[in-house]
Design a protein around this motif. Structure first.
Motif, short mmCIF file in Angstrom:
data_model
loop_
_atom_site.label_atom_id
_atom_site.label_comp_id
_atom_site.label_asym_id
_atom_site.label_seq_id
_atom_site.Cartn_x
_atom_site.Cartn_y
_atom_site.Cartn_z
N VAL A 31 0.84 -1.20 0.00
CA VAL A 31 0.00 0.00 0.00
C VAL A 31 0.87 1.25 0.00
CG1 VAL A 31 -1.66 1.34 1.36
CG2 VAL A 31 -1.98 -1.13 1.09
N MET A 32 1.89 1.26 0.84
CA MET A 32 2.77 2.43 0.91
C MET A 32 3.48 2.68 -0.41
SD MET A 32 4.55 1.97 4.66
CE MET A 32 3.62 2.08 6.20
N PHE A 151 -8.92 5.75 0.55
CA PHE A 151 -9.48 4.46 0.96
C PHE A 151 -8.44 3.35 0.89
CE2 PHE A 151 -13.05 6.97 -0.67
CZ PHE A 151 -13.88 6.94 0.44
N ILE A 152 -7.55 3.42 -0.11
CA ILE A 152 -6.47 2.44 -0.18
C ILE A 152 -5.54 2.60 1.02
CG2 ILE A 152 -4.49 1.65 -1.51
CD1 ILE A 152 -5.97 2.54 -4.04
N GLY A 153 -5.22 3.87 1.35
CA GLY A 153 -4.42 4.11 2.55
C GLY A 153 -5.11 3.65 3.81
N LEU A 187 -1.02 4.08 10.61
CA LEU A 187 -1.45 5.44 10.32
C LEU A 187 -0.61 6.07 9.21
CD1 LEU A 187 -2.12 6.76 13.94
CD2 LEU A 187 -3.80 6.03 12.23
N PHE A 188 0.63 5.64 9.08
CA PHE A 188 1.51 6.15 8.03
C PHE A 188 0.95 5.81 6.65
CE2 PHE A 188 5.82 5.84 5.80
CZ PHE A 188 5.86 7.21 5.57
N ALA A 189 0.31 4.65 6.54
CA ALA A 189 -0.30 4.27 5.26
C ALA A 189 -1.42 5.23 4.88
CB ALA A 189 -0.85 2.84 5.34
#
Length: 236
Positions: A31-32, A151-153, A187-189
């Motif tokens: 994701v990142m 939403f992906i994050g 949360l970083f994502a």
């Protein structure tokens, strides 16, 4: 106790962006990486569109100065050749090409002249639509990124938090030193998703507005040019 303090210090040191990325599992890392790549591609599109629109606006002003200078349209067409450099020139060249093909063959019938005027207008509209379609390429990626990246994050965040709770359950340790790294990487994502989405939404709205204004400028020119050619047909 001393060993625990050292371990906690190590965990605190890993709360950097790179540390959060390296500690994440494969799903959150994916994701990142996806959000970073999407953000880079969005910025590439943004810079390309902004620079191109500025260049086309300057070229349109230059062409309009030549067009309204009072010189011969035939001479202007001959100077431009068959390779126009901007959409406004392309609309002009397409109309003049159709004019040259048909104007010399017209008789005195009004129906033939009306048919030529309609063909010229249709050619200009087709050329205008084709040029605008070319300018709007890759703009949909900005819209897609702006609407889906958060939403992906968030998916990466939910997945990371699930992993954190799983780790808490396995270690049976609810201390902040245990929970913080997993929650932070999760949360970083979401943060990366917002970093990709916010510029994409703002840029999409701005570029779309600029493209609409440019399309309106082309339409106005096409209408004025069609009126000029129509008057010349009436004078023949």
């Amino acid at each position: 106790m001393e060993a625990q303090a050292v371990a906690a210090a190590g965990q605190v040191a890993d709360l950097s962006m790179w540390g959060l990325f390296m500690q994440a599992d494969i799903v959150v890392k994916s994701v990142m990486i996806g959000m970073v790549l999407a953000s880079i591609w969005c910025w590439a599109i943004i810079f390309d569109k902004v620079i191109r629109l500025r260049k086309l606006s300057a070229m349109a002003e230059n062409f309009e100065e030549k067009f309204w200078s009072g010189g011969s349209l035939e001479d202007l067409y001959d100077r431009m050749g068959n390779r126009p450099k901007d959409p406004m020139s392309a609309v002009f060249v397409a109309a003049m090409r159709e004019w040259r093909r048909s104007a010399g063959k017209l008789g005195s019938e009004g129906g033939a002249r009306a048919s030529l005027a309609q063909r010229i207008e249709r050619v200009m509209q087709i050329t205008l639509a084709r040029e605008m379609e070319s300018l709007e390429k890759r703009l949909g990626f900005l819209a897609s990124t702006g609407s889906t990246a958060p939403f992906i994050g968030l998916f990466g965040t939910v997945w990371g938090i699930m992993n954190s709770f799983h780790s808490i359950g396995m270690s049976k340790d609810t201390s902040l030193a245990t929970v913080a790294p997993g929650i932070a990487e999760a949360l970083f994502a979401t943060a990366l998703g917002l970093v990709a989405a916010i510029p994409a939404v703002i840029a999409y709205n701005k570029i779309s507005s600029d493209l609409d204004a440019y399309a309106k400028r082309l339409e106005n020119f096409a209408g004025e040019f069609a009126a000029i050619l129509s008057r010349q047909l009436e004078e023949h």
